[in-house]
Scaffold this active site. Sequence first.
Site, mmCIF file in Angstrom:
data_model
loop_
_atom_site.group_PDB
_atom_site.id
_atom_site.type_symbol
_atom_site.label_atom_id
_atom_site.label_comp_id
_atom_site.label_asym_id
_atom_site.label_seq_id
_atom_site.Cartn_x
_atom_site.Cartn_y
_atom_site.Cartn_z
ATOM 1 N N HIS A 149 0.844 -1.194 0.000
ATOM 2 C CA HIS A 149 0.000 0.000 0.000
ATOM 3 C C HIS A 149 0.880 1.244 0.000
ATOM 4 O O HIS A 149 2.076 1.156 0.277
ATOM 5 C CB HIS A 149 -0.919 0.018 1.230
ATOM 6 C CG HIS A 149 -0.145 0.126 2.506
ATOM 7 N ND1 HIS A 149 0.364 -0.976 3.163
ATOM 8 C CD2 HIS A 149 0.251 1.211 3.239
ATOM 9 C CE1 HIS A 149 1.024 -0.581 4.238
ATOM 10 N NE2 HIS A 149 0.990 0.753 4.297
ATOM 11 N N HIS A 193 5.593 5.996 -0.780
ATOM 12 C CA HIS A 193 6.348 4.797 -1.141
ATOM 13 C C HIS A 193 5.532 3.554 -0.817
ATOM 14 O O HIS A 193 4.527 3.625 -0.111
ATOM 15 C CB HIS A 193 7.674 4.755 -0.374
ATOM 16 C CG HIS A 193 7.486 4.615 1.104
ATOM 17 N ND1 HIS A 193 7.192 5.684 1.928
ATOM 18 C CD2 HIS A 193 7.524 3.522 1.904
ATOM 19 C CE1 HIS A 193 7.057 5.250 3.172
ATOM 20 N NE2 HIS A 193 7.250 3.937 3.188
#
Length: 176
Positions: free
Chosen positions: A37, A119
Site C-alpha cells: 500500500h 512509497h
Amino acid sequence: MPRLFTAIEVPGEVGATLTMLRGGISGARWIDPENYHVTLRFVGDVDDAMARDIALMLGQVRRRAFDLVLDGLDQFGGHKPRTVFASVKTSTALMELQAEHERIMQRLGLAAERTYRPHVTLARLRDASTRQVADYLATRGLYRSVPFHVPRFVLYSSRDSVGGGPYIVEAEYPLH
C-alpha cells in the site's frame, strides 16, 4: 484500541511485479503482496471515539480519482538501512489528497506527521549490510510499474506488531 492509518491500495497486477523484486538481502522480512500500500497518513493507536471521528471526517473528502506510477527503488536508514521501498512518482493529486488527510488529523488534535515521502514498503531490514542493500538497489533500482488507477483510499487497522500486516480495511472512501 485500534492502530489506524489511511492508504491507497496497490492493485494485484502491480503487486505481482513487486514480488519479483524479492531476494538478495539476507535477513530481510519481505512484505506479503496483499499488504502492499501507499500510506497517506499514519494515525497510530486511538480510542474508539477518535476512530469514529476519523472515519466520519474522512467521509467528507471530495477528490477526483487519479493514476499513480511506482518509479525506482530506494531505502530508508542511510548507513544503517532499515527499509527497502518502491518510490511513488510525484503526483499533484496524491500530494493534495495526503495534505487533506494531514489537515483532518491535525484538526482532530493529532500531532503533525514528518515530511511525507510516498512509497510502497517492500522489505524491513535488520542488520542488513549497506553493501548488500547498495548492490540490491544497483541491480533492481530501475524498476518502474505500469500506471495504475486510484479509485479510492481506505482506512486500515493493524495489530500492534513489528509491521508488515495483516491490515484490515475498516472503511473505504471513493474518489470521484
